[in-house]
Design a protein around this motif. Structure first.
Motif, mmCIF file in Angstrom:
data_model
loop_
_atom_site.group_PDB
_atom_site.id
_atom_site.type_symbol
_atom_site.label_atom_id
_atom_site.label_comp_id
_atom_site.label_asym_id
_atom_site.label_seq_id
_atom_site.Cartn_x
_atom_site.Cartn_y
_atom_site.Cartn_z
ATOM 1 N N LEU A 24 30.884 -7.104 -3.913
ATOM 2 C CA LEU A 24 29.512 -7.594 -3.981
ATOM 3 C C LEU A 24 28.497 -6.456 -3.875
ATOM 4 C CD1 LEU A 24 29.832 -10.766 -1.734
ATOM 5 C CD2 LEU A 24 29.487 -10.725 -4.201
ATOM 6 N N LEU A 25 28.751 -5.539 -2.968
ATOM 7 C CA LEU A 25 27.809 -4.433 -2.760
ATOM 8 C C LEU A 25 27.786 -3.458 -3.935
ATOM 9 C CD1 LEU A 25 28.421 -3.620 1.007
ATOM 10 C CD2 LEU A 25 26.465 -4.801 0.009
ATOM 11 N N SER A 26 28.870 -3.392 -4.682
ATOM 12 C CA SER A 26 28.936 -2.445 -5.802
ATOM 13 C C SER A 26 28.219 -2.947 -7.045
ATOM 14 C CB SER A 26 30.394 -2.137 -6.154
ATOM 15 O OG SER A 26 31.048 -3.307 -6.625
ATOM 16 N N ALA A 27 27.592 -4.129 -6.962
ATOM 17 C CA ALA A 27 26.907 -4.703 -8.127
ATOM 18 C C ALA A 27 25.466 -5.044 -7.782
ATOM 19 C CB ALA A 27 27.649 -5.941 -8.610
ATOM 20 N N PRO A 28 24.595 -4.039 -7.612
ATOM 21 C CA PRO A 28 23.192 -4.320 -7.288
ATOM 22 C C PRO A 28 22.488 -4.999 -8.458
ATOM 23 C CG PRO A 28 23.478 -1.993 -7.801
ATOM 24 C CD PRO A 28 24.855 -2.588 -7.719
ATOM 25 N N PRO A 29 21.492 -5.830 -8.170
ATOM 26 C CA PRO A 29 20.727 -6.468 -9.242
ATOM 27 C C PRO A 29 20.005 -5.419 -10.095
ATOM 28 C CG PRO A 29 20.300 -7.524 -7.130
ATOM 29 C CD PRO A 29 21.051 -6.266 -6.831
ATOM 30 N N LEU A 30 20.072 -5.586 -11.386
ATOM 31 C CA LEU A 30 19.451 -4.661 -12.329
ATOM 32 C C LEU A 30 18.419 -5.412 -13.174
ATOM 33 C CD1 LEU A 30 22.667 -2.748 -13.484
ATOM 34 C CD2 LEU A 30 20.983 -2.017 -11.769
ATOM 35 N N PRO A 31 17.423 -4.698 -13.715
ATOM 36 C CA PRO A 31 17.189 -3.258 -13.558
ATOM 37 C C PRO A 31 16.572 -2.928 -12.204
ATOM 38 C CG PRO A 31 15.428 -4.220 -14.843
ATOM 39 C CD PRO A 31 16.408 -5.328 -14.587
ATOM 40 N N LEU A 32 16.763 -1.705 -11.748
ATOM 41 C CA LEU A 32 16.164 -1.270 -10.496
ATOM 42 C C LEU A 32 14.656 -1.086 -10.686
ATOM 43 C CD1 LEU A 32 18.749 1.409 -9.310
ATOM 44 C CD2 LEU A 32 18.600 -0.997 -8.637
ATOM 45 N N ASP A 33 13.896 -1.537 -9.711
ATOM 46 C CA ASP A 33 12.436 -1.403 -9.720
ATOM 47 C C ASP A 33 12.083 -0.337 -8.687
ATOM 48 O OD1 ASP A 33 9.724 -1.719 -9.919
ATOM 49 O OD2 ASP A 33 9.675 -3.755 -9.098
ATOM 50 N N LEU A 34 12.079 0.919 -9.110
ATOM 51 C CA LEU A 34 12.036 2.032 -8.169
ATOM 52 C C LEU A 34 10.640 2.311 -7.634
ATOM 53 C CD1 LEU A 34 14.475 4.522 -9.939
ATOM 54 C CD2 LEU A 34 14.981 2.931 -8.057
ATOM 55 N N VAL A 35 10.582 2.497 -6.324
ATOM 56 C CA VAL A 35 9.403 2.983 -5.614
ATOM 57 C C VAL A 35 9.911 3.947 -4.547
ATOM 58 C CG1 VAL A 35 8.085 0.851 -5.982
ATOM 59 C CG2 VAL A 35 9.462 1.117 -3.903
ATOM 60 N N VAL A 36 9.006 4.581 -3.815
ATOM 61 C CA VAL A 36 9.417 5.325 -2.631
ATOM 62 C C VAL A 36 9.407 4.334 -1.469
ATOM 63 C CG1 VAL A 36 8.979 7.250 -1.082
ATOM 64 C CG2 VAL A 36 8.451 7.466 -3.509
ATOM 65 N N ALA B 248 0.827 -1.208 0.000
ATOM 66 C CA ALA B 248 0.000 0.000 0.000
ATOM 67 C C ALA B 248 0.861 1.257 0.000
ATOM 68 C CB ALA B 248 -0.942 -0.006 1.207
ATOM 69 N N LEU B 249 1.941 1.229 0.787
ATOM 70 C CA LEU B 249 2.830 2.389 0.849
ATOM 71 C C LEU B 249 3.522 2.607 -0.486
ATOM 72 C CD1 LEU B 249 3.993 4.476 2.971
ATOM 73 C CD2 LEU B 249 5.998 2.982 3.027
ATOM 74 N N HIS B 250 4.075 1.546 -1.052
ATOM 75 C CA HIS B 250 4.776 1.663 -2.333
ATOM 76 C C HIS B 250 3.849 2.141 -3.448
ATOM 77 C CE1 HIS B 250 8.165 -1.367 -1.086
ATOM 78 N NE2 HIS B 250 8.247 -0.204 -0.459
ATOM 79 N N ASP B 251 2.596 1.691 -3.417
ATOM 80 C CA ASP B 251 1.640 2.096 -4.446
ATOM 81 C C ASP B 251 1.185 3.543 -4.261
ATOM 82 O OD1 ASP B 251 1.791 -0.409 -5.563
ATOM 83 O OD2 ASP B 251 -0.170 -1.095 -4.846
ATOM 84 N N ALA B 252 1.161 4.021 -3.009
ATOM 85 C CA ALA B 252 0.601 5.341 -2.729
ATOM 86 C C ALA B 252 1.590 6.481 -2.934
ATOM 87 C CB ALA B 252 0.075 5.384 -1.297
ATOM 88 N N LEU B 253 2.877 6.250 -2.617
ATOM 89 C CA LEU B 253 3.843 7.343 -2.642
ATOM 90 C C LEU B 253 4.367 7.563 -4.070
ATOM 91 C CD1 LEU B 253 5.872 6.562 0.608
ATOM 92 C CD2 LEU B 253 3.937 8.130 0.324
ATOM 93 N N PRO B 254 4.253 8.781 -4.594
ATOM 94 C CA PRO B 254 4.634 9.044 -5.991
ATOM 95 C C PRO B 254 6.140 9.204 -6.179
ATOM 96 C CG PRO B 254 3.785 11.042 -4.984
ATOM 97 C CD PRO B 254 3.644 9.956 -3.953
ATOM 98 N N VAL B 255 6.735 8.314 -6.959
ATOM 99 C CA VAL B 255 8.177 8.334 -7.179
ATOM 100 C C VAL B 255 8.616 9.656 -7.813
ATOM 101 C CG1 VAL B 255 10.076 7.230 -8.422
ATOM 102 C CG2 VAL B 255 8.296 5.829 -7.368
ATOM 103 N N ARG B 256 7.899 10.111 -8.834
ATOM 104 C CA ARG B 256 8.330 11.308 -9.566
ATOM 105 C C ARG B 256 8.318 12.559 -8.702
ATOM 106 N NH1 ARG B 256 5.475 10.837 -15.582
ATOM 107 N NH2 ARG B 256 6.547 8.912 -16.216
ATOM 108 N N ASP B 257 7.461 12.589 -7.696
ATOM 109 C CA ASP B 257 7.350 13.774 -6.842
ATOM 110 C C ASP B 257 8.199 13.690 -5.586
ATOM 111 O OD1 ASP B 257 5.505 14.696 -8.671
ATOM 112 O OD2 ASP B 257 3.767 14.031 -7.499
ATOM 113 N N CYS B 258 8.862 12.560 -5.371
ATOM 114 C CA CYS B 258 9.588 12.373 -4.114
ATOM 115 C C CYS B 258 10.935 13.092 -4.156
ATOM 116 C CB CYS B 258 9.809 10.891 -3.850
ATOM 117 S SG CYS B 258 10.655 10.572 -2.275
ATOM 118 N N PRO B 259 11.203 13.969 -3.207
ATOM 119 C CA PRO B 259 12.471 14.712 -3.192
ATOM 120 C C PRO B 259 13.591 13.987 -2.442
ATOM 121 C CG PRO B 259 11.027 15.576 -1.499
ATOM 122 C CD PRO B 259 10.256 14.473 -2.186
ATOM 123 N N PHE B 260 13.331 12.764 -1.983
ATOM 124 C CA PHE B 260 14.300 12.054 -1.141
ATOM 125 C C PHE B 260 14.789 10.787 -1.843
ATOM 126 C CE2 PHE B 260 10.732 13.637 1.530
ATOM 127 C CZ PHE B 260 11.353 14.792 2.004
#
Length: 271
Positions: free
Chosen positions: A181-193, A130-142
């Motif tokens: 290991l940490l410098s190679a995150p799985p891609l592509p990133l699936d971005l949410v807030v 619910a949180l991931h669906d509600a918070l708008p990625v494009r408008d998030c300043p963080f």
């Protein structure tokens, strides 16, 4: 991965109340309800009254001091999701604090939900979705990016942390090996807030065990959804014991991704 002890807990004994907390309580009842690993305490003030509220307090010299950062994120998130209302944020010579209004719901690790972990774990997943669906990625300043968190990893190494200080899952790694290991995150990133600390104690449930609200959004920011999901499911082992992770994923409506789970748990633990 094996469960580890919770990083925060309900105090088993009465805590000394700082003078600044007493002043803000104005004579109302004060109860210490939560202690975190950094040495901060959450107090409940005026329980059962119309001015019921929670105060997060960090003594001077502890790691958790930037409550203005959390207040800003709470105020932004409140436009889109149910989170506590910020009443005050401040500091003095003894420490800093964040005061928020109480919500009429309970933590997913309260006594009644500890007795019904399957229901609580499923609600944890539903609430995170619910949180991931509600918070708008494009408008998030963080942001809560991998790059920022890798900087935190390097800061910990510079401060003297070594593999023997890491959880047993990672203590066999060398610093260069962990860095690679940490410098190679799985891609592509699936971005949410992301929530940023989506552990079971930070999810609130109503009287029927349904998701109700989120608290402790100090790290809220844009990141891969698995940065939250991997840790949310992991936290069920810390809080309820083994066997409940699947309910988080089913509540969220997603199949577990072992690669992303493994990466983001390592990033969480080492950064």
């Amino acid at each position: 991965m094996n469960p580890r002890p919770p990083l925060a807990f309900v105090p088993a004994e009465t805590r000394t109340v700082p003078a600044s907390v007493s002043r803000m309580a104005g004579g109302q009842a004060i109860e210490a309800v939560w202690i975190n690993q950094a040495g901060g305490t959450t107090f409940r003030i005026g329980a059962g009254t119309p001015t019921d509220r929670y105060l997060k307090y960090a003594p001077k010299g502890t790691g958790e001091t930037d409550f203005a950062k959390e207040a800003t994120r709470l105020e932004w998130a409140a436009r889109h999701a149910r989170v506590p209302e910020v009443l005050a944020v401040g500091s003095d010579e003894s420490g800093s604090w964040l005061l928020t209004a109480a919500l009429s719901c309970e933590s997913a690790v309260s006594a009644q939900w500890m007795r019904r972990p399957e229901l609580a774990a499923r609600a944890l997943g539903r609430g995170l979705r619910a949180l991931h669906d509600a918070l708008p990625v494009r408008d998030c300043p963080f942001e809560w990016s991998v790059a920022e968190r890798l900087q935190a990893f390097e800061q910990r190494i510079a401060a003297g942390q070594r593999p023997e200080n890491w959880s047993h899952e990672y203590s066999h790694l060398s610093i260069p090996g962990a860095r690679e290991l940490l410098s190679a995150p799985p891609l592509p990133l699936d971005l949410v807030v992301c929530h940023g600390d989506a552990c079971a104690p930070n999810t609130l449930l109503d009287g029927h065990g349904n998701f109700a609200a989120h608290v402790d959004l100090g790290e809220l920011g844009v990141a891969d959804r698995w940065a939250d999901l991997a840790v949310a499911a992991w936290s069920t082992a810390w809080n309820y014991g083994p066997g409940y992770e699947e309910y988080v994923y089913s509540g969220y409506g997603i199949e577990p991704d072992a690669t992303r789970i493994g990466y983001y748990r390592m990033l969480w633990d080492l950064s």
